[in-house]
Design an enzyme around this catalytic site. Structure first.
Site, PDB file in Angstrom:
ATOM      1  N   SER A  28     -77.078 -15.081 -41.607  1.00  0.00           N
ATOM      2  CA  SER A  28     -76.867 -13.714 -41.110  1.00  0.00           C
ATOM      3  C   SER A  28     -77.528 -12.687 -42.028  1.00  0.00           C
ATOM      4  O   SER A  28     -77.445 -11.489 -41.776  1.00  0.00           O
ATOM      5  CB  SER A  28     -75.369 -13.414 -40.990  1.00  0.00           C
ATOM      6  OG  SER A  28     -74.712 -13.652 -42.226  1.00  0.00           O
ATOM      7  N   ASN A 115     -64.125 -14.812 -46.183  1.00  0.00           N
ATOM      8  CA  ASN A 115     -63.464 -14.334 -44.965  1.00  0.00           C
ATOM      9  C   ASN A 115     -62.854 -12.944 -45.148  1.00  0.00           C
ATOM     10  O   ASN A 115     -63.013 -12.065 -44.297  1.00  0.00           O
ATOM     11  CB  ASN A 115     -62.397 -15.329 -44.513  1.00  0.00           C
ATOM     12  CG  ASN A 115     -63.009 -16.673 -44.142  1.00  0.00           C
ATOM     13  OD1 ASN A 115     -64.231 -16.789 -44.044  1.00  0.00           O
ATOM     14  ND2 ASN A 115     -62.162 -17.673 -43.947  1.00  0.00           N
ATOM     15  N   THR A 160     -68.850  19.631  -6.027  1.00  0.00           N
ATOM     16  CA  THR A 160     -68.153  18.350  -5.851  1.00  0.00           C
ATOM     17  C   THR A 160     -69.040  17.564  -4.892  1.00  0.00           C
ATOM     18  O   THR A 160     -69.683  18.169  -4.019  1.00  0.00           O
ATOM     19  CB  THR A 160     -66.744  18.511  -5.264  1.00  0.00           C
ATOM     20  OG1 THR A 160     -66.852  19.161  -3.999  1.00  0.00           O
ATOM     21  CG2 THR A 160     -65.829  19.347  -6.174  1.00  0.00           C
ATOM     22  N   HIS A 161     -69.123  16.270  -5.079  1.00  0.00           N
ATOM     23  CA  HIS A 161     -70.042  15.424  -4.290  1.00  0.00           C
ATOM     24  C   HIS A 161     -71.493  15.891  -4.440  1.00  0.00           C
ATOM     25  O   HIS A 161     -72.308  15.646  -3.557  1.00  0.00           O
ATOM     26  CB  HIS A 161     -69.670  15.418  -2.798  1.00  0.00           C
ATOM     27  CG  HIS A 161     -68.209  15.241  -2.525  1.00  0.00           C
ATOM     28  ND1 HIS A 161     -67.631  14.019  -2.280  1.00  0.00           N
ATOM     29  CD2 HIS A 161     -67.198  16.141  -2.494  1.00  0.00           C
ATOM     30  CE1 HIS A 161     -66.330  14.181  -2.092  1.00  0.00           C
ATOM     31  NE2 HIS A 161     -66.045  15.458  -2.227  1.00  0.00           N
ATOM     32  N   SER A 282     -97.135  14.688 -19.288  1.00  0.00           N
ATOM     33  CA  SER A 282     -97.692  13.546 -18.580  1.00  0.00           C
ATOM     34  C   SER A 282     -99.171  13.440 -18.920  1.00  0.00           C
ATOM     35  O   SER A 282     -99.845  14.454 -19.093  1.00  0.00           O
ATOM     36  CB  SER A 282     -97.518  13.733 -17.072  1.00  0.00           C
ATOM     37  OG  SER A 282     -98.464  12.952 -16.370  1.00  0.00           O
ATOM     38  N   LYS A 288     -96.668  18.728 -15.818  1.00  0.00           N
ATOM     39  CA  LYS A 288     -95.374  18.086 -16.055  1.00  0.00           C
ATOM     40  C   LYS A 288     -94.776  18.386 -17.416  1.00  0.00           C
ATOM     41  O   LYS A 288     -95.464  18.431 -18.431  1.00  0.00           O
ATOM     42  CB  LYS A 288     -95.525  16.565 -15.947  1.00  0.00           C
ATOM     43  CG  LYS A 288     -95.820  16.113 -14.534  1.00  0.00           C
ATOM     44  CD  LYS A 288     -94.565  15.930 -13.728  1.00  0.00           C
ATOM     45  CE  LYS A 288     -94.006  14.551 -14.023  1.00  0.00           C
ATOM     46  NZ  LYS A 288     -92.933  14.208 -13.119  1.00  0.00           N
ATOM     47  N   ASN A 290     -91.391  16.681 -18.982  1.00  0.00           N
ATOM     48  CA  ASN A 290     -90.361  15.706 -18.612  1.00  0.00           C
ATOM     49  C   ASN A 290     -89.176  15.711 -19.587  1.00  0.00           C
ATOM     50  O   ASN A 290     -89.371  15.852 -20.791  1.00  0.00           O
ATOM     51  CB  ASN A 290     -90.963  14.306 -18.564  1.00  0.00           C
ATOM     52  CG  ASN A 290     -92.024  14.178 -17.484  1.00  0.00           C
ATOM     53  OD1 ASN A 290     -91.909  14.789 -16.426  1.00  0.00           O
ATOM     54  ND2 ASN A 290     -93.061  13.414 -17.767  1.00  0.00           N
ATOM     55  N   GLU A 295     -83.284  11.430 -20.488  1.00  0.00           N
ATOM     56  CA  GLU A 295     -83.400  10.136 -19.799  1.00  0.00           C
ATOM     57  C   GLU A 295     -83.119   8.978 -20.755  1.00  0.00           C
ATOM     58  O   GLU A 295     -82.472   7.992 -20.384  1.00  0.00           O
ATOM     59  CB  GLU A 295     -84.802   9.985 -19.204  1.00  0.00           C
ATOM     60  CG  GLU A 295     -85.091  10.977 -18.099  1.00  0.00           C
ATOM     61  CD  GLU A 295     -86.571  10.991 -17.764  1.00  0.00           C
ATOM     62  OE1 GLU A 295     -86.980  10.220 -16.884  1.00  0.00           O
ATOM     63  OE2 GLU A 295     -87.336  11.754 -18.381  1.00  0.00           O
ATOM     64  N   TYR A 322     -60.116 -17.209 -39.175  1.00  0.00           N
ATOM     65  CA  TYR A 322     -61.548 -16.957 -39.085  1.00  0.00           C
ATOM     66  C   TYR A 322     -62.263 -18.102 -38.364  1.00  0.00           C
ATOM     67  O   TYR A 322     -61.953 -19.272 -38.563  1.00  0.00           O
ATOM     68  CB  TYR A 322     -62.143 -16.793 -40.501  1.00  0.00           C
ATOM     69  CG  TYR A 322     -63.648 -16.601 -40.508  1.00  0.00           C
ATOM     70  CD1 TYR A 322     -64.192 -15.331 -40.354  1.00  0.00           C
ATOM     71  CD2 TYR A 322     -64.511 -17.688 -40.621  1.00  0.00           C
ATOM     72  CE1 TYR A 322     -65.571 -15.149 -40.330  1.00  0.00           C
ATOM     73  CE2 TYR A 322     -65.888 -17.518 -40.599  1.00  0.00           C
ATOM     74  CZ  TYR A 322     -66.420 -16.239 -40.458  1.00  0.00           C
ATOM     75  OH  TYR A 322     -67.770 -16.060 -40.439  1.00  0.00           O
ATOM     76  N   GLN A 327     -69.181 -14.061 -37.046  1.00  0.00           N
ATOM     77  CA  GLN A 327     -70.413 -13.570 -37.662  1.00  0.00           C
ATOM     78  C   GLN A 327     -71.261 -12.815 -36.631  1.00  0.00           C
ATOM     79  O   GLN A 327     -72.097 -11.998 -36.986  1.00  0.00           O
ATOM     80  CB  GLN A 327     -71.200 -14.754 -38.245  1.00  0.00           C
ATOM     81  CG  GLN A 327     -72.497 -14.381 -38.923  1.00  0.00           C
ATOM     82  CD  GLN A 327     -73.040 -15.524 -39.764  1.00  0.00           C
ATOM     83  OE1 GLN A 327     -72.533 -15.780 -40.846  1.00  0.00           O
ATOM     84  NE2 GLN A 327     -74.049 -16.216 -39.257  1.00  0.00           N
ATOM     85  N   LYS A 330     -71.562  -8.399 -35.974  1.00  0.00           N
ATOM     86  CA  LYS A 330     -72.220  -7.296 -36.669  1.00  0.00           C
ATOM     87  C   LYS A 330     -73.426  -6.688 -35.950  1.00  0.00           C
ATOM     88  O   LYS A 330     -73.512  -5.463 -35.819  1.00  0.00           O
ATOM     89  CB  LYS A 330     -72.623  -7.760 -38.070  1.00  0.00           C
ATOM     90  CG  LYS A 330     -71.408  -7.832 -39.001  1.00  0.00           C
ATOM     91  CD  LYS A 330     -71.716  -8.418 -40.351  1.00  0.00           C
ATOM     92  CE  LYS A 330     -71.532  -9.898 -40.460  1.00  0.00           C
ATOM     93  NZ  LYS A 330     -70.305 -10.489 -39.943  1.00  0.00           N
TER      94      LYS A 330
HETATM   95  N1  ARG Z   1     -71.505 -14.474 -42.984  1.00  0.00           N
HETATM   96  C1  ARG Z   1     -70.155 -14.700 -42.618  1.00  0.00           C
HETATM   97  C2  ARG Z   1     -69.730 -13.742 -41.532  1.00  0.00           C
HETATM   98  O1  ARG Z   1     -70.411 -12.806 -41.292  1.00  0.00           O
HETATM   99  C3  ARG Z   1     -69.265 -14.524 -43.795  1.00  0.00           C
HETATM  100  C4  ARG Z   1     -67.982 -15.285 -43.748  1.00  0.00           C
HETATM  101  C5  ARG Z   1     -68.237 -16.750 -43.807  1.00  0.00           C
HETATM  102  N2  ARG Z   1     -67.029 -17.475 -43.981  1.00  0.00           N
HETATM  103  C6  ARG Z   1     -67.003 -18.773 -43.810  1.00  0.00           C
HETATM  104  N3  ARG Z   1     -65.868 -19.362 -43.985  1.00  0.00           N
HETATM  105  N4  ARG Z   1     -68.061 -19.454 -43.452  1.00  0.00           N
HETATM  106  O2  ARG Z   1     -68.751 -13.929 -40.866  1.00  0.00           O
END
Ligand code: ARG
Length: 463
Positions: A28, A115, A160-161, A282, A288, A290, A295, A322, A327, A330
């Site tokens: 990660s 964790n 409205t509408h 444009s 134009k 825009n 948008e 956990y 993971q 994020k």
């Molecule tokens: N990179 C992991 C995460 O984002 C960290 C925690 C990993 N813990 C584990 N027991 N493998 O969740």
């Protein structure tokens, strides 16, 4: 990224390093390096607490805390070499610390796990985003208040509408969005209060036998208190979901407003002129201009809804505590946060720069028989007619005006009296749009005095 053959953090139990595919699916670091500052703040607080609690020596804590600052400056200065083999930000930082300070680095992870570490880092990151979102919403509300105050008595059609309904004021329309963004603000504030509990020291899932002081680390990191259940502390992602849910509603408001700006800036409406700074041209059609920013806001908010759904899907099947699935929390949140901040800033810029075309608004306000309700109300008040009958009489007058391709105030008194004999010339007073909006003085109504009262109230909140 460099490649190491075995894992320094948990390699003891393993005879072989991971397959390249395993490494690719497991890592990660490509994205969680965004939490480097939070990871280092958490580790520095943890080290100080370990020393204060007599679990490590003061000199080890000092070496760890100073070494971590060096790591931070390397990361911030772009001099840090991230390693995929070291999976994530936690192990990348710790490995570098070990290279810098040697043996004491190995004592940092006493009484904690990745964790609780990742939950802490991510909470700190999301908390910063909540603060940033609140700042962005407040700035946008201020821009809307400026528009509302300037045009508290400018008339425009209310719909409205998307059909002309009754005249309203420009200020009233702007203030409708202030109410929406005000609720968004309170949702972000509320989420921040609820999420501000520290997971640090929950360890892997069960707590620890070391005499740690979770209150101390909670306080050092700006949390209100430590989370009270270690299982929950490492498996809770409600804080990220609340951020995404509140962001989704806010984004939906941004998108509705963006849609109105697209419509209003068209040649058919001409209600507003967007500034050159927030428009594009444009390459083929020279005339134009825009409304691209509007948008793109409308389009980008889909990512935020998607992130909210994606994280709910990640979480919904997970047993306590956990699981590595978490993971996957994020990237979605990072992307949603980036796009929310961008959309808020773009909307603030557009609103600040935008010119409301007062004449076009006023001309449109009177078209489409927008004061028909005022006429019906007059019949009730002046002639003591039941509202249902007044509605019917007014409908006949609208049909008459429509057949002559004119507006209600263009009918003569004789025309009116041919539909209902008791109508007097006083009726014409209520057919004008300015009188119409001025009459709507009920609390929260569109009358300029009501709008000004709401502007004053909100200025006290975000002014
Ligand atoms: N990179 C992991 C995460 O984002 C960290 C925690 C990993 N813990 C584990 N027991 N493998 O969740």
């Amino acid at each position: 990224m460099t490649k190491d053959t075995s894992n320094q953090m948990w390699g003891g139990r393993f005879a072989a390093g991971p397959d390249a595919i395993m490494e690719a699916i497991n890592a990660s670091i490509g994205y969680d390096q965004r939490m480097a500052a939070q990871d280092i703040a958490g580790s520095r607080a943890h080290a100080a607490m370990l020393a204060k609690s007599g679990i490590i020596t003061d000199s080890d804590a000092k070496a760890i805390r100073e070494g971590l600052l060096t790591v931070l400056s390397e990361i911030e200065g772009g001099r840090f070499e991230f390693s995929t083999a070291l999976e994530d930000i936690h192990m990348n930082v710790e490995a570098r610390l070990k290279a810098l300070i040697g043996e004491p680095a190995g004592r940092l992870h006493t009484g904690r796990s990745r964790n609780d570490q990742v939950a802490t880092d991510f909470k700190l990151w999301v908390r910063d985003q909540l603060d940033a979102a609140m700042g962005g919403v407040r700035a946008l509300m201020q821009a809307l208040l400026t528009q509302a105050e300037a045009g508290a008595d400018w008339v425009m059609p209310g719909f409205t509408h998307l059909q002309t309904a009754q005249p309203v004021t420009w200020g009233h329309h702007m203030m409708a969005y202030v109410e929406m963004f005000g609720r968004d603000l309170s949702r972000f504030e509320d989420a921040r209060k609820r999420m501000n509990e520290s997971p640090l020291g929950a360890a892997a899932l069960a707590g620890t036998s070391f005499p740690i002081d979770r209150h101390m680390t909670a306080e050092a990191l700006g949390f209100d208190r430590p989370a009270a259940n270690s299982l929950d502390a490492v498996s809770d992602r409600d804080f990220a979901l609340e951020f995404l849910a509140a962001s989704s509603i806010c984004a939906m408001h941004l998108s509705r407003f963006a849609e109105e700006l697209v419509i209003w800036s068209s040649a058919q409406f001409r209600f507003v002129t967007l500034s050159d700074r927030f428009s594009t041209g444009s390459s083929i059609m020279p005339q134009k201009k825009n409304p691209d920013a509007a948008e793109l806001i409308r389009a980008k908010i889909g990512r935020i809804f998607g992130a909210n759904t994606a994280l709910l899907m990640v979480m919904k099947g997970l047993p306590l505590a956990y699981s590595k699935d978490m993971q996957e929390d994020k990237e979605q949140v990072f992307d949603a946060a980036d796009n929310l901040m961008l959309a808020l800033a773009a909307m603030e810029g557009m609103v600040k720069d935008m010119t409301a075309n007062r004449e076009s608004l006023e001309a449109a306000a009177g078209s489409g028989f927008s004061t028909a309700t005022d006429l019906a109300d007059w019949l009730v008040r002046a002639l003591n007619m039941p509202f249902r009958d007044a509605h019917h009489v007014t409908g006949s007058l609208v049909a008459m005006a429509e057949s002559r391709s004119c507006d209600l105030p263009d009918l003569t008194l004789e025309d009116m009296q041919s539909v209902h004999a008791a109508i007097t010339a006083d009726v014409f007073e209520v057919l004008g749009v300015h009188n119409s909006v001025a009459s709507r003085v009920s609390f929260g109504g569109t009358a300029p005095e009501q709008v000004r009262a709401q502007v004053a109230r909100w200025k006290g909140v975000v002014g």
